[in-house]
Design an enzyme around this catalytic site. Structure first.
Site, PDB file in Angstrom:
ATOM      1  N   ILE A 144     105.246 -20.323  35.339  1.00  0.00           N
ATOM      2  CA  ILE A 144     104.593 -19.043  35.060  1.00  0.00           C
ATOM      3  C   ILE A 144     105.439 -18.379  33.992  1.00  0.00           C
ATOM      4  O   ILE A 144     106.470 -17.766  34.290  1.00  0.00           O
ATOM      5  CB  ILE A 144     104.478 -18.174  36.330  1.00  0.00           C
ATOM      6  N   SER A 181     105.712  -9.107  34.795  1.00  0.00           N
ATOM      7  CA  SER A 181     106.715  -8.287  34.109  1.00  0.00           C
ATOM      8  C   SER A 181     106.437  -8.156  32.616  1.00  0.00           C
ATOM      9  O   SER A 181     106.924  -7.228  31.972  1.00  0.00           O
ATOM     10  CB  SER A 181     108.112  -8.858  34.350  1.00  0.00           C
ATOM     11  N   ASN A 182     105.660  -9.069  32.034  1.00  0.00           N
ATOM     12  CA  ASN A 182     105.260  -8.934  30.632  1.00  0.00           C
ATOM     13  C   ASN A 182     104.085  -7.979  30.458  1.00  0.00           C
ATOM     14  O   ASN A 182     103.749  -7.625  29.328  1.00  0.00           O
ATOM     15  CB  ASN A 182     104.864 -10.301  30.060  1.00  0.00           C
ATOM     16  N   LYS A 187     107.292 -17.735  42.388  1.00  0.00           N
ATOM     17  CA  LYS A 187     107.696 -17.766  40.987  1.00  0.00           C
ATOM     18  C   LYS A 187     109.183 -17.473  40.926  1.00  0.00           C
ATOM     19  O   LYS A 187     109.639 -16.412  41.360  1.00  0.00           O
ATOM     20  CB  LYS A 187     106.926 -16.738  40.167  1.00  0.00           C
TER      21      LYS A 187
END
Length: 349
Positions: free
Chosen positions: A246, A73-74, A198
């Site tokens: 993570i 998502s980053n 995650k």
């Protein structure tokens, strides 16, 4: 018994580059430690910045992380074409293989789509580019008519058809509010080619249940990687048995995140707690401002040579370096920056 691993550095390499995978290496448990969902960098001409990507890869490897995640998502994958996604995975894989000490490091690629077919295609393309694993969100676009059986079948079908093993990505904010409970994740984890999860949901109770119960659905094997999804609860996760984290904040302070795990393993809980407090304080700014805020802090942590790395892809715009938001980020992250710089100096000495 779980395999013996060092939180900061994997001691038994079980994952080979994807082009030399065999069945045994695919299904061994991921090494304990910090995994970094990498930022995506773009040139002034709005192309994927390969040199910046590989420079950042080398920086993270030197910090002692255990694995890299591309297109989390980053990583702005939703802003990239499929060809661009492949080029970034390849850039990271090439940089990892260039470092002989890290040639067997896991490279996890975000492979998120709404259909089984496209998700499998992304997994195939990611493998071809050099990824060893895929990180997959539940298909939340039609969340209103989605049920748990459909979700379980989605993951099992992708896992059976994908050339690389999967990790479940539980991030309600990126999946239209779909939040997988521990019972559903356990059903998914019964598939042997689903090898981890995650938990960006931040639910440490869920994390604890998965740690203790996944061996029951995997024939007694402790081969399922359970990780928190944010740097603000690295220590809390470790206390209840997490295998790692993570965390997007590790783009900025990878050594500090690794150090929390090392201190925990050494039984230095007071020191680990103090460091977790500082990391959580800094991570809150990263959470509030998202990947744009993490990018804005790149020159602050890694030098003015990374100033070009602050630019996101449109429609998002970078935060003004002399603006109030960046000043708040710098002030809120000042403590962890000092710690990170000290850890770098200690590593060089």
């Amino acid at each position: 018994m779980e395999p013996s691993t060092n939180f900061g550095m994997p001691v038994t390499p079980t994952h080979l580059p994807s082009d030399t995978f065999d069945e045994q290496s695919q299904l061994g448990r991921l090494p304990n430690g910090v995994y970094v969902p990498m930022l995506a960098f773009f040139t002034p001409d709005d192309e994927v910045d390969i040199p910046a990507t590989q420079r950042h890869t080398a920086r993270l490897l030197a910090a002692g992380v255990s694995g890299l995640v591309v297109h989390g998502s980053n990583g702005e994958a939703v802003h990239m074409s499929r060809q661009e996604r492949k080029s970034m995975i390849k850039a990271v894989a090439d940089a990892v293989r260039h470092e002989s000490d890290h040639a067997q490091m896991p490279i996890i690629a975000g492979c998120c789509a709404q259909s089984i077919r496209e998700t499998v295609e992304l997994c195939q393309e990611s493998k071809e580019a050099g990824a060893t694993h895929a990180l997959v969100l539940p298909p939340g676009y039609y969340a209103g008519i989605l049920n748990k059986d459909i979700i379980v079948d989605f993951f099992h079908s992708v896992a059976s058809k994908s050339p690389i093993p999967l990790l479940v990505y539980n991030f309600p904010g990126a999946a239209n509010g779909v939040d997988l409970d521990s019972d559903t994740i356990l059903r998914i984890a019964a598939h042997p080619r689903v090898v981890g999860v995650k938990l960006t949901c931040g639910n440490t109770g869920k994390l604890a249940r998965l740690v203790v119960d996944t061996p029951k659905v995997r024939n007694g094997k402790h081969d399922f990687f359970v990780a928190g999804g944010s740097a603000d609860f690295v220590l809390q996760g470790l206390v209840v048995g997490a295998h790692g984290t993570i965390s997007g904040f590790a783009n900025l302070a990878p050594r500090a995140c690794v150090r929390i795990g090392e201190l925990f393993e050494q039984g230095k809980l007071a020191e680990a707690r103090d460091l977790q407090h500082e990391v959580a304080r800094g991570d809150w700014l990263a959470i509030r401002y998202g990947f744009v805020g993490v990018k804005a802090a790149m020159p602050y942590f890694h030098g003015q040579g990374e100033l070009a790395c602050v630019e996101p892809r449109l429609p998002f715009k970078s935060l003004a370096q002399d603006g109030d938001a960046v000043k708040e980020i710098q002030q809120g992250m000042a403590g962890v920056l000092e710690i990170e710089q000290r850890l770098v100096a200690e590593a060089i000495a």
